[in-house]
Design a protein around this motif. Structure first.
Motif, PDB file in Angstrom:
ATOM      1  N   ASP A   1       2.987   1.956 -10.201  1.00  0.00           N
ATOM      2  CA  ASP A   1       2.235   2.044 -10.042  1.00  0.00           C
ATOM      3  C   ASP A   1       2.388   1.024  -8.796  1.00  0.00           C
ATOM      4  OD1 ASP A   1       1.134   0.369 -12.157  1.00  0.00           O
ATOM      5  OD2 ASP A   1       3.495  -0.833 -12.830  1.00  0.00           O
ATOM      6  N   ASN A   2       3.571   2.141  -7.647  1.00  0.00           N
ATOM      7  CA  ASN A   2       3.340   1.915  -6.667  1.00  0.00           C
ATOM      8  C   ASN A   2       3.176   3.463  -5.543  1.00  0.00           C
ATOM      9  OD1 ASN A   2       3.886  -1.185  -5.299  1.00  0.00           O
ATOM     10  ND2 ASN A   2       5.085  -0.493  -7.315  1.00  0.00           N
ATOM     11  N   ARG A   3       3.056   3.863  -4.242  1.00  0.00           N
ATOM     12  CA  ARG A   3       2.764   5.023  -3.779  1.00  0.00           C
ATOM     13  C   ARG A   3       4.290   4.958  -3.071  1.00  0.00           C
ATOM     14  NH1 ARG A   3      -0.395   4.710   0.053  1.00  0.00           N
ATOM     15  NH2 ARG A   3      -1.039   7.365  -0.558  1.00  0.00           N
ATOM     16  N   PHE A   4       5.057   6.107  -3.239  1.00  0.00           N
ATOM     17  CA  PHE A   4       6.035   5.960  -3.102  1.00  0.00           C
ATOM     18  C   PHE A   4       6.565   7.359  -1.781  1.00  0.00           C
ATOM     19  CE2 PHE A   4       7.831   2.768  -6.121  1.00  0.00           C
ATOM     20  CZ  PHE A   4       8.635   2.350  -5.284  1.00  0.00           C
ATOM     21  N   PHE A   5       7.096   7.239  -0.549  1.00  0.00           N
ATOM     22  CA  PHE A   5       7.951   8.174  -0.086  1.00  0.00           C
ATOM     23  C   PHE A   5       8.437   8.216   0.778  1.00  0.00           C
ATOM     24  CE2 PHE A   5       2.572   7.202   0.138  1.00  0.00           C
ATOM     25  CZ  PHE A   5       2.216   7.754   0.614  1.00  0.00           C
ATOM     26  N   PHE A   6       9.333   9.079   0.395  1.00  0.00           N
ATOM     27  CA  PHE A   6      10.808  10.068   1.009  1.00  0.00           C
ATOM     28  C   PHE A   6      11.148  10.198   2.532  1.00  0.00           C
ATOM     29  CE2 PHE A   6      13.187  10.192  -3.496  1.00  0.00           C
ATOM     30  CZ  PHE A   6      13.420   8.546  -3.428  1.00  0.00           C
ATOM     31  N   PHE A   7      11.943   9.689   3.229  1.00  0.00           N
ATOM     32  CA  PHE A   7      12.048  10.230   4.582  1.00  0.00           C
ATOM     33  C   PHE A   7      13.467  10.330   4.851  1.00  0.00           C
ATOM     34  CE2 PHE A   7       8.620   7.881   5.093  1.00  0.00           C
ATOM     35  CZ  PHE A   7       8.285   8.448   6.106  1.00  0.00           C
ATOM     36  N   ILE A   8      13.328  12.591   4.840  1.00  0.00           N
ATOM     37  CA  ILE A   8      15.324  12.473   4.156  1.00  0.00           C
ATOM     38  C   ILE A   8      15.375  12.753   5.532  1.00  0.00           C
ATOM     39  CG2 ILE A   8      16.242  14.665   3.358  1.00  0.00           C
ATOM     40  CD1 ILE A   8      12.946  14.325   2.057  1.00  0.00           C
ATOM     41  N   HIS A   9      17.160  12.303   6.145  1.00  0.00           N
ATOM     42  CA  HIS A   9      17.253  12.263   7.652  1.00  0.00           C
ATOM     43  C   HIS A   9      18.237  14.112   7.656  1.00  0.00           C
ATOM     44  CE1 HIS A   9      14.637   9.454   9.479  1.00  0.00           C
ATOM     45  NE2 HIS A   9      15.330   8.480   8.044  1.00  0.00           N
ATOM     46  N   GLY A  10      18.584  14.111   6.517  1.00  0.00           N
ATOM     47  CA  GLY A  10      19.727  14.989   6.383  1.00  0.00           C
ATOM     48  C   GLY A  10      20.878  14.906   5.271  1.00  0.00           C
ATOM     49  N   PHE A  11      21.966  13.985   6.208  1.00  0.00           N
ATOM     50  CA  PHE A  11      22.671  14.237   5.247  1.00  0.00           C
ATOM     51  C   PHE A  11      22.868  13.932   4.022  1.00  0.00           C
ATOM     52  CE2 PHE A  11      22.732   9.591   5.990  1.00  0.00           C
ATOM     53  CZ  PHE A  11      22.813   8.868   5.039  1.00  0.00           C
ATOM     54  N   GLU A  12      21.919  13.339   3.726  1.00  0.00           N
ATOM     55  CA  GLU A  12      21.610  12.632   1.913  1.00  0.00           C
ATOM     56  C   GLU A  12      20.660  13.451   1.019  1.00  0.00           C
ATOM     57  OE1 GLU A  12      19.870  12.761   4.293  1.00  0.00           O
ATOM     58  OE2 GLU A  12      18.018  10.877   3.722  1.00  0.00           O
ATOM     59  N   ALA A  13      21.179  14.636   1.830  1.00  0.00           N
ATOM     60  CA  ALA A  13      20.791  15.782   1.088  1.00  0.00           C
ATOM     61  C   ALA A  13      21.208  16.917   1.582  1.00  0.00           C
ATOM     62  CB  ALA A  13      19.019  16.244   0.668  1.00  0.00           C
ATOM     63  N   ARG A  14      22.631  17.341   1.975  1.00  0.00           N
ATOM     64  CA  ARG A  14      23.172  17.791   1.949  1.00  0.00           C
ATOM     65  C   ARG A  14      24.655  18.401   1.524  1.00  0.00           C
ATOM     66  NH1 ARG A  14      24.265  15.880   7.905  1.00  0.00           N
ATOM     67  NH2 ARG A  14      22.654  16.894   8.375  1.00  0.00           N
ATOM     68  N   ARG A  15      24.661  19.829   1.184  1.00  0.00           N
ATOM     69  CA  ARG A  15      25.789  20.532   0.539  1.00  0.00           C
ATOM     70  C   ARG A  15      26.967  20.441   1.984  1.00  0.00           C
ATOM     71  NH1 ARG A  15      24.761  25.660  -2.794  1.00  0.00           N
ATOM     72  NH2 ARG A  15      26.881  25.544  -4.411  1.00  0.00           N
TER      73      ARG A  15
ATOM     74  N   ASP B   1       0.853  -1.268  -0.304  1.00  0.00           N
ATOM     75  CA  ASP B   1      -0.440  -0.147   0.009  1.00  0.00           C
ATOM     76  C   ASP B   1       0.965   1.271  -0.416  1.00  0.00           C
ATOM     77  OD1 ASP B   1      -3.102  -1.002   0.033  1.00  0.00           O
ATOM     78  OD2 ASP B   1      -1.771  -1.836   1.588  1.00  0.00           O
ATOM     79  N   ALA B   2       2.092   1.134   0.408  1.00  0.00           N
ATOM     80  CA  ALA B   2       3.167   1.729   0.807  1.00  0.00           C
ATOM     81  C   ALA B   2       4.622   1.619   0.510  1.00  0.00           C
ATOM     82  CB  ALA B   2       2.558   3.044   1.483  1.00  0.00           C
ATOM     83  N   VAL B   3       5.364   2.298  -0.215  1.00  0.00           N
ATOM     84  CA  VAL B   3       6.561   2.558   0.039  1.00  0.00           C
ATOM     85  C   VAL B   3       7.522   3.194   0.747  1.00  0.00           C
ATOM     86  CG1 VAL B   3       8.823   2.216  -0.754  1.00  0.00           C
ATOM     87  CG2 VAL B   3       6.977   1.100  -1.779  1.00  0.00           C
ATOM     88  N   ALA B   4       8.422   3.385   2.044  1.00  0.00           N
ATOM     89  CA  ALA B   4       8.831   4.374   2.535  1.00  0.00           C
ATOM     90  C   ALA B   4      10.193   3.751   3.114  1.00  0.00           C
ATOM     91  CB  ALA B   4       8.743   4.600   3.952  1.00  0.00           C
ATOM     92  N   VAL B   5      10.753   5.501   1.832  1.00  0.00           N
ATOM     93  CA  VAL B   5      12.244   5.118   1.595  1.00  0.00           C
ATOM     94  C   VAL B   5      12.729   5.863   1.946  1.00  0.00           C
ATOM     95  CG1 VAL B   5      14.551   5.158  -0.217  1.00  0.00           C
ATOM     96  CG2 VAL B   5      11.900   4.471  -0.624  1.00  0.00           C
ATOM     97  N   HIS B   6      13.962   5.458   2.884  1.00  0.00           N
ATOM     98  CA  HIS B   6      14.943   6.364   4.154  1.00  0.00           C
ATOM     99  C   HIS B   6      15.941   6.713   4.209  1.00  0.00           C
ATOM    100  CE1 HIS B   6      11.898   6.008   7.660  1.00  0.00           C
ATOM    101  NE2 HIS B   6      11.688   5.503   7.178  1.00  0.00           N
ATOM    102  N   PHE B   7      16.737   7.525   3.626  1.00  0.00           N
ATOM    103  CA  PHE B   7      17.833   8.163   3.017  1.00  0.00           C
ATOM    104  C   PHE B   7      17.544   7.642   1.407  1.00  0.00           C
ATOM    105  CE2 PHE B   7      18.270   6.076   7.967  1.00  0.00           C
ATOM    106  CZ  PHE B   7      18.295   7.308   8.636  1.00  0.00           C
ATOM    107  N   PRO B   8      17.176   8.286   0.787  1.00  0.00           N
ATOM    108  CA  PRO B   8      17.366   7.809  -0.278  1.00  0.00           C
ATOM    109  C   PRO B   8      18.125   8.967  -1.067  1.00  0.00           C
ATOM    110  CG  PRO B   8      15.581   9.740   0.226  1.00  0.00           C
ATOM    111  CD  PRO B   8      16.271   9.227   1.607  1.00  0.00           C
ATOM    112  N   SER B   9      18.437   7.462  -2.150  1.00  0.00           N
ATOM    113  CA  SER B   9      20.100   7.842  -2.516  1.00  0.00           C
ATOM    114  C   SER B   9      19.547   7.160  -4.217  1.00  0.00           C
ATOM    115  CB  SER B   9      21.225   7.012  -1.861  1.00  0.00           C
ATOM    116  OG  SER B   9      21.116   5.844  -2.394  1.00  0.00           O
ATOM    117  N   ALA B  10      20.372   7.405  -4.874  1.00  0.00           N
ATOM    118  CA  ALA B  10      20.947   7.522  -6.694  1.00  0.00           C
ATOM    119  C   ALA B  10      20.498   6.211  -6.270  1.00  0.00           C
ATOM    120  CB  ALA B  10      21.282   7.478  -6.838  1.00  0.00           C
ATOM    121  N   PHE B  11      21.241   5.446  -5.891  1.00  0.00           N
ATOM    122  CA  PHE B  11      21.521   3.926  -6.118  1.00  0.00           C
ATOM    123  C   PHE B  11      20.331   3.551  -5.373  1.00  0.00           C
ATOM    124  CE2 PHE B  11      22.132  -0.478  -2.933  1.00  0.00           C
ATOM    125  CZ  PHE B  11      22.457  -1.088  -4.406  1.00  0.00           C
TER     126      PHE B  11
END
Length: 547
Positions: free
Chosen positions: A262-276, A241-251
């Motif tokens: 065909d699926n409902r994706f949710f990205f959970f961003i904790h910080g370092f995976e989207a940091r300059r 019913d849902a796919v929760a992806v933590h620390f999402p990356s290109a891999f």
């Protein structure tokens, strides 16, 4: 007057009409120019970090140099407005050039990876297979030869039949606790246990480049370990019913994106995976380290642009703090509609970290339990705080216990190891053990240079410890002066003053202890976090009818 960023975008568009397609030579040239300017500035002569458990020389005790490059090094004949315009516009063009090169290289690489994966789809490969029955803690016990499809089918076949008909969630992360390695990802495990308690059927996918494929059970959570293909098959065949992806990356996304329609994706961003890279400039000890960090930033910027350009991309992006959301948008050079983002903090398990009113004498007992893996966590600030207190009359009444590990942990042993009232233990502690430790201490020393939330601090507060920390990044979103001591950035003196203030005033200590426990229960307890996550993912109803 147009803003500089708007001007930069316009120049990039105009430059594309007159400049050839970006080439590797252009990218190499830009790197060489940057390298020369930074080496000329001589700002990367940092001391060697303390290795875990090793003594370090006195020469390594000198202060870490400031690494922010002053604008006047750019040239003395420009005005500040000219400098900012040059930097913004030239950076914008070079960034576009480099990202385009990265995109082409990544596309070619993944074509090769997918071709190889397709070839191995029906090829038996080594897999570590542990016990799975939904409740067993059986350790990994057997190595078998299984094709990716056989491993996926075997994992799906071990689901708990009692949860048939429940809402079904797949959680994806590059790390998760395992028997014998209980420390990593503990906060994610607590989250999943709350999902299960709410009636949701949860599968856990540990998507890792390097770990051996297989599955195991940990505290009632079934975990599939995949290098990529099994994860793709699991999403395709798991009926989630849902796919929760933590620390999402290109891999992760490269293996999962073809199922996005065909699926409902949710990205959970904790910080370092989207940091300059500049956010963690305090961790960089050489130009080569800075260069690698800059290139990693470019990789992340390309990834986030591509994700947001997907026609069937994630339904929602969930951040742990407003600070994390604002930084992501700015650091990754992206825009995100408000309707597609939410702020929901990491859950603090108030059933595990329970509050009992603190006796006044615990104001003299100080606890530090944290990783010393990098400069973010302020191990050096903790050391300086204890050293400053050592010179004060109150020190003889204080008791410190320091538990942790990481490459900088040696600082504690070297600087504080001979003190009778300082107990140092180089090891990691489980959340259950930490909850027990909290009962015996009143002050939680938790300096910081960068936190998108601060789970260990919030867990201590839930138990009634008063945190002594720094006023940086997202920390003011989770504490205030009524429930925490907040010193200025890099201010060990302020941390020491805060501990002395608490130790000298029993009434203040007990008042702040109660306020700390109440703050967590009003903001990050399960009813304020887990309930919101389940609602956002439309997993509130426990029973569903499947066609």
């Amino acid at each position: 007057m147009k803003k500089p960023k708007v001007i930069a975008k316009g120049i990039v568009r105009e430059a594309r009409k007159h400049f050839p397609k970006p080439t590797d030579k252009l990218v190499r040239t830009s790197k060489e120019v940057l390298k020369r300017s930074q080496e000329t500035a001589a700002l990367w002569s940092a001391p060697v970090p303390h290795d875990s458990g090793k003594e370090s020389s006195k020469s390594q005790e000198k202060e870490r140099v400031q690494r922010h490059i002053p604008l006047d090094l750019f040239g003395s004949t420009y005005t500040d407005e000219e400098r900012s315009t040059i930097l913004l516009t030239e950076h914008a063009y070079l960034l576009e050039a480099h990202l385009e090169t990265l995109r082409e290289q990544e596309s070619e690489r993944w074509e090769t990876v997918f071709a190889e994966a397709e070839r191995l789809r029906e090829t038996p490969q080594a897999a570590l297979v542990g016990g799975i029955d939904g409740t067993s803690d059986a350790t990994i016990e057997d190595e078998q030869k299984l094709t990716p499809q056989e491993l996926t089918t075997l994992y799906l076949g071990r689901r708990d039949s009692k949860r048939d008909g429940a809402r079904r969630l797949l959680v994806v992360s590059p790390s998760y606790p395992a028997p014998g390695n209980e420390y990593g990802g503990g906060f994610l495990h607590r989250r999943i246990k709350h999902y299960q308690k709410s009636g949701v059927a949860v599968d856990m996918l540990k998507l890792s480049r390097n770990e051996m494929r297989g599955f195991y059970s940990f505290d009632g959570v079934n975990v599939l370990v995949s290098n990529g293909l099994e994860g793709s098959l699991l999403v395709e065949q798991g009926e989630y019913d849902a796919v929760a992806v933590h620390f999402p990356s290109a891999f992760e996304w490269t293996w999962l994106r073809k199922h996005a329609k065909d699926n409902r994706f949710f990205f959970f961003i904790h910080g370092f995976e989207a940091r300059r890279w500049v956010r963690e400039i305090h961790n960089l000890t050489s130009f080569s380290a800075a260069n690698a960090s800059i290139l990693a930033t470019f990789d992340r910027q390309r990834f986030w642009r591509d994700v947001l350009a997907e026609p069937y991309g994630p339904e929602k992006f969930i951040f742990v703090s407003e600070h994390a959301r604002a930084n992501t948008l700015e650091d990754m050079h992206v825009q995100m509609p408000n309707a597609r983002s939410a702020v929901i903090s990491n859950v603090i398990d108030t059933d595990l970290f329970t509050f009992q009113e603190k006796p006044a004498e615990q104001r003299f007992k100080v606890l530090w339990v944290r990783s010393a893996g990098n400069m973010n966590y302020g191990a050096d600030l903790a050391v300086k705080t204890v050293q400053l207190l050592q010179k004060r009359e109150i020190f003889k009444d204080l008791e410190f216990r320091i538990i942790g590990d990481g490459r900088l942990f040696g600082q504690f042993k070297e600087a504080l190891g001979g003190l009778d009232n300082v107990q140092i233990e180089q090891r990691f502690a489980t959340q259950e053990e930490i909850a027990v430790l909290h009962k015996d201490y009143g002050i939680f020393l938790v300096p910081s240079r960068l936190d998108t939330q601060g789970v260990s601090r919030d867990e201590a507060m839930a138990s009634g410890l008063v945190p002594v920390t720094n006023r940086v990044s997202a920390i003011p979103e989770f504490v205030d002066d009524s429930c925490a001591i907040m010193a200025d950035p890099e201010d060990a003196q302020g941390l020491a003053d805060g501990i002395e203030r608490l130790a000298s005033d029993a009434a203040l200590f007990q008042q702040m202890s109660k306020a700390a426990a109440a703050r967590v229960r009003s903001q990050t307890a399960p009813e304020h976090t887990i309930a919101k996550e389940l609602s956002v993912m439309n997993l509130v109803d426990q029973e569903v009818t499947r066609s």
